[in-house]
Motif scaffolding. Structure first.
Motif, PDB file in Angstrom:
ATOM      1  N   TYR A  79       0.837  -1.205   0.000  1.00 38.26           N
ATOM      2  CA  TYR A  79       0.000   0.000   0.000  1.00 38.26           C
ATOM      3  C   TYR A  79       0.874   1.259   0.000  1.00 38.26           C
ATOM      4  O   TYR A  79       0.626   2.211  -0.755  1.00 38.26           O
ATOM      5  N   LEU A  80       1.890   1.271   0.836  1.00 36.62           N
ATOM      6  CA  LEU A  80       2.756   2.453   0.917  1.00 36.62           C
ATOM      7  C   LEU A  80       3.484   2.705  -0.391  1.00 36.62           C
ATOM      8  O   LEU A  80       3.538   3.845  -0.880  1.00 36.62           O
ATOM      9  N   ARG A  81       4.054   1.666  -0.970  1.00 36.25           N
ATOM     10  CA  ARG A  81       4.771   1.855  -2.241  1.00 36.25           C
ATOM     11  C   ARG A  81       3.835   2.361  -3.330  1.00 36.25           C
ATOM     12  O   ARG A  81       4.174   3.299  -4.079  1.00 36.25           O
ATOM     13  N   ASP A  82       2.652   1.737  -3.427  1.00 40.81           N
ATOM     14  CA  ASP A  82       1.706   2.142  -4.475  1.00 40.81           C
ATOM     15  C   ASP A  82       1.251   3.588  -4.288  1.00 40.81           C
ATOM     16  O   ASP A  82       1.139   4.354  -5.253  1.00 40.81           O
ATOM     17  N   THR A  83       1.001   3.963  -3.047  1.00 38.37           N
ATOM     18  CA  THR A  83       0.517   5.322  -2.783  1.00 38.37           C
ATOM     19  C   THR A  83       1.611   6.354  -2.990  1.00 38.37           C
ATOM     20  O   THR A  83       1.377   7.409  -3.591  1.00 38.37           O
ATOM     21  N   LEU A  84       2.800   6.059  -2.507  1.00 36.22           N
ATOM     22  CA  LEU A  84       3.899   7.015  -2.679  1.00 36.22           C
ATOM     23  C   LEU A  84       4.259   7.186  -4.145  1.00 36.22           C
ATOM     24  O   LEU A  84       4.666   8.282  -4.572  1.00 36.22           O
ATOM     25  N   ASP A  85       4.104   6.131  -4.934  1.00 30.79           N
ATOM     26  CA  ASP A  85       4.412   6.218  -6.365  1.00 30.79           C
ATOM     27  C   ASP A  85       3.283   6.877  -7.163  1.00 30.79           C
ATOM     28  O   ASP A  85       3.542   7.703  -8.038  1.00 30.79           O
ATOM     29  N   GLY A  86       2.037   6.530  -6.824  1.00 29.76           N
ATOM     30  CA  GLY A  86       0.922   6.979  -7.650  1.00 29.76           C
ATOM     31  C   GLY A  86       0.182   8.200  -7.150  1.00 29.76           C
ATOM     32  O   GLY A  86      -0.307   9.012  -7.936  1.00 29.76           O
ATOM     33  N   ARG A  87       0.043   8.350  -5.810  1.00 24.21           N
ATOM     34  CA  ARG A  87      -0.711   9.470  -5.237  1.00 24.21           C
ATOM     35  C   ARG A  87       0.064  10.025  -4.050  1.00 24.21           C
ATOM     36  O   ARG A  87      -0.403   9.963  -2.897  1.00 24.21           O
ATOM     37  N   PRO A  88       1.242  10.556  -4.288  1.00 23.34           N
ATOM     38  CA  PRO A  88       2.083  10.999  -3.155  1.00 23.34           C
ATOM     39  C   PRO A  88       1.391  12.081  -2.335  1.00 23.34           C
ATOM     40  O   PRO A  88       0.852  13.042  -2.893  1.00 23.34           O
ATOM     41  N   PRO A  89       1.399  11.933  -1.005  1.00 20.55           N
ATOM     42  CA  PRO A  89       0.775  12.933  -0.134  1.00 20.55           C
ATOM     43  C   PRO A  89       1.744  14.059   0.181  1.00 20.55           C
ATOM     44  O   PRO A  89       2.717  14.295  -0.559  1.00 20.55           O
ATOM     45  N   ASP A  90       1.542  14.734   1.282  1.00 20.47           N
ATOM     46  CA  ASP A  90       2.400  15.831   1.716  1.00 20.47           C
ATOM     47  C   ASP A  90       3.792  15.318   2.085  1.00 20.47           C
ATOM     48  O   ASP A  90       4.017  14.117   2.231  1.00 20.47           O
ATOM     49  N   ALA A  91       4.728  16.257   2.256  1.00 27.17           N
ATOM     50  CA  ALA A  91       6.128  15.894   2.474  1.00 27.17           C
ATOM     51  C   ALA A  91       6.340  15.093   3.757  1.00 27.17           C
ATOM     52  O   ALA A  91       7.170  14.178   3.800  1.00 27.17           O
ATOM     53  N   VAL A  92       5.611  15.419   4.816  1.00 28.47           N
ATOM     54  CA  VAL A  92       5.777  14.698   6.076  1.00 28.47           C
ATOM     55  C   VAL A  92       5.363  13.242   5.916  1.00 28.47           C
ATOM     56  O   VAL A  92       6.073  12.321   6.342  1.00 28.47           O
ATOM     57  N   GLN A  93       4.219  13.012   5.313  1.00 28.92           N
ATOM     58  CA  GLN A  93       3.780  11.628   5.132  1.00 28.92           C
ATOM     59  C   GLN A  93       4.683  10.874   4.159  1.00 28.92           C
ATOM     60  O   GLN A  93       4.928   9.677   4.344  1.00 28.92           O
ATOM     61  N   ARG A  94       5.174  11.551   3.139  1.00 29.91           N
ATOM     62  CA  ARG A  94       6.122  10.889   2.240  1.00 29.91           C
ATOM     63  C   ARG A  94       7.361  10.447   3.008  1.00 29.91           C
ATOM     64  O   ARG A  94       7.857   9.326   2.843  1.00 29.91           O
TER      65      ARG A  94
END
Length: 521
Positions: A79-94
């Motif tokens: 989930y984390l990889r897919d989200t960071l690659d496809g729908r990256p959130p704010d800098a803190v969450q990244r």
């Protein structure tokens, strides 16, 4: 859902006539039917929260540290990889997501320092995220200053969260002696069996990460992991909170009533909401949340009064008392408890809830004065729990309208000035496509635009703007009748979280205020 038209409160000139008006009414009714279909057998609107990177990263780190649940860890990592690659959130969450995956870089260490928080919680939020980045191995723990973690008298989960951060920082800096027995006791709700305490996954995760520092408390942490895993979504991630069923029920009920719908469904929604009132007279955001807040209580009062004031008179009175007890000396209202800084949107919500009762006239006038004092030179207001600038504007506009009844000529002129400046701010910050985003210059989204529609609806001089905004909402409707939107809810501020049902509810509330067709109220 069969519409039962409520008595008209007075007609205004509709935005459209003929076929165009029929199309807009058809779109609004499709949306109303979709919102109504979300109401469950218990009378509450189903409004679950989507997974988020922050909680998913903390869950993965916790499971990895405890060498538990390898299959769940793989799902979380995916989930984390897919989200960071496809729908990256704010800098803190990244940064936190990459830290949990073991891929954090030098830039991630500065994420907490560079966080932009435009409210009174800024220092606390930077402390929180700096500590979490350090806990996940992507930064240095801040020096422990006990006073920085003192949040006595504030919302229940904040006390658990800040105490957890204090413990993490104390152990991380080699100063465990700063942790007291009372600190460990505050964390007890984190290991309660079953769903997350107060429906708050973030608070539970922080508590578990802190409790595992104490060897004697590790067994309780490991027993709680199964309950954490039970909260994982189908996408493998973990949401911030369980949902917002009470908030969504109150706001959807208001929208349906204003659209002209009445009958058994709306009555069932009101009865279900009334039955979830907390012992202190207030309402929380979801069933099972015992921490009442001004926002949910205000919306609940408006809905209960609009659909059955006589039937729910006792509940309404108790909720009004809850609001009055939270009012600050500056005339404004905080979100949770008296003494916490007052906020514009919360104050406006309380004014809307209290204004119909003449006994609260002085409180209403003080509230509007607080709103006026907080208005910026450009006519706008700061952002709060909603990251949309248009949210505080529409709520302030409605508060001015509500306060007008019973006001003298001079007071009315002041109210009209605040209102005019607020609506003028919106008129000057809209996008070329007819919509609004979170802030001026952001791409238009349905929720931000719907809030602007509410503010513009009672201003004939801005009818062309209103017409374009309603047209944008009509054009953004999905084939299933619903809406997709950038979320506006934030917690901890300024981190967004997504409750998809709120896109439909917010747009319906906007369209409910717009004078569409000959049946417009």
């Amino acid at each position: 859902m069969t519409p039962v038209l409520l008595p008209s409160a007075g007609r205004v000139e509709p935005l459209a006539h003929g076929p165009h008006a029929h199309e807009l009414l058809h779109r609004r009714d499709r949306l109303a039917r979709r919102v109504a279909a979300r109401v469950g057998p218990d009378g509450l609107l189903r409004a679950p929260c989507e997974s988020r990177v922050l909680e998913s990263a903390l869950a993965l780190w916790l499971l990895t540290a405890e060498r538990a649940a390898p299959q769940a860890r793989r799902r979380l990592a995916r989930y984390l990889r897919d989200t960071l690659d496809g729908r990256p959130p704010d800098a803190v969450q990244r940064a936190l997501g990459r830290a949990a995956l073991g891929t954090a870089g030098p830039a991630d260490r500065a994420a907490a320092r560079e966080l932009v928080v435009d409210d009174f919680t800024a220092d606390r939020k930077r402390l929180m995220f700096a500590t979490l980045l350090a806990e996940l191995g992507a930064g240095e723990f801040p020096r422990v200053r006990p006073e920085a973690y003192d949040v006595r008298g504030q919302q229940s989960w904040l006390q658990l969260e800040m105490t957890s951060l204090k413990i993490m920082a104390a152990y991380g800096t080699g100063a465990p002696g700063l942790v007291t027995g009372a600190d460990w006791d505050v964390l007890a709700p984190a290991v309660r069996p079953g769903p997350a305490w107060e429906c708050n996954n973030l608070a539970r995760l922080l508590g578990l990460l802190a409790l595992r520092k104490h060897p004697g408390r590790r067994p309780a942490v490991r027993r709680a992991l199964g309950d954490v895993l039970a909260g994982l979504g189908a996408d493998g991630g973990l949401p911030f909170i369980t949902g917002m069923g009470l908030f969504a029920t109150a706001t959807a009920g208001l929208a349906l009533v204003r659209c002209g719908y009445a009958g058994p469904l709306v009555d069932r929604m009101a009865d279900a909401l009334a039955g979830r009132q907390n012992p202190d007279g207030g309402f929380g955001f979801h069933p099972g949340v015992t921490q009442s807040d001004v926002d949910d209580t205000s919306y609940a009062v408006e809905f209960l009064r609009g659909t059955g004031a006589a039937r729910h008179r006792r509940r309404i009175r108790a909720a009004e008392r809850h609001l009055l007890e939270r009012r600050n000396s500056d005339g404004g209202f905080p979100t949770y408890a008296r003494g916490i800084p007052s906020e514009i949107a919360m104050t406006a919500g309380a004014v809307n809830a209290l204004a119909p009762d003449p006994a609260h006239r002085a409180v209403v006038e003080d509230g509007v004065r607080f709103i006026a004092a907080g208005q910026r030179p450009d006519g706008g207001f700061g952002r709060g729990w909603s990251r949309n600038a248009s949210n505080a504007v529409f709520r302030a506009v409605l508060a001015c309208d509500a306060a007008r009844a019973g006001a003298g000529p001079a007071a009315r002129r002041e109210l009209d000035l605040v209102r005019s400046r607020a609506v003028g701010h919106l008129a000057g910050t809209g996008n070329a496509d007819g919509g609004w985003g979170h802030r001026p210059g952001d791409p238009s989204d349905p929720i931000s635009t719907a809030y602007a529609v509410i503010a513009l609806a009672g201003s004939p001089e801005h009818r062309p703007l209103l017409r374009r905004a309603v047209r944008l909402l009509a054009d953004r409707q999905q084939p299933d009748g619903g809406y997709l939107s950038r979320p506006d809810q934030a917690g901890p501020r300024p981190l967004l979280y997504d409750v998809p049902a709120l896109a439909d509810v917010s747009v319906l509330l906007g369209l409910a205020h717009a004078p569409i067709g000959p049946a417009a109220r």
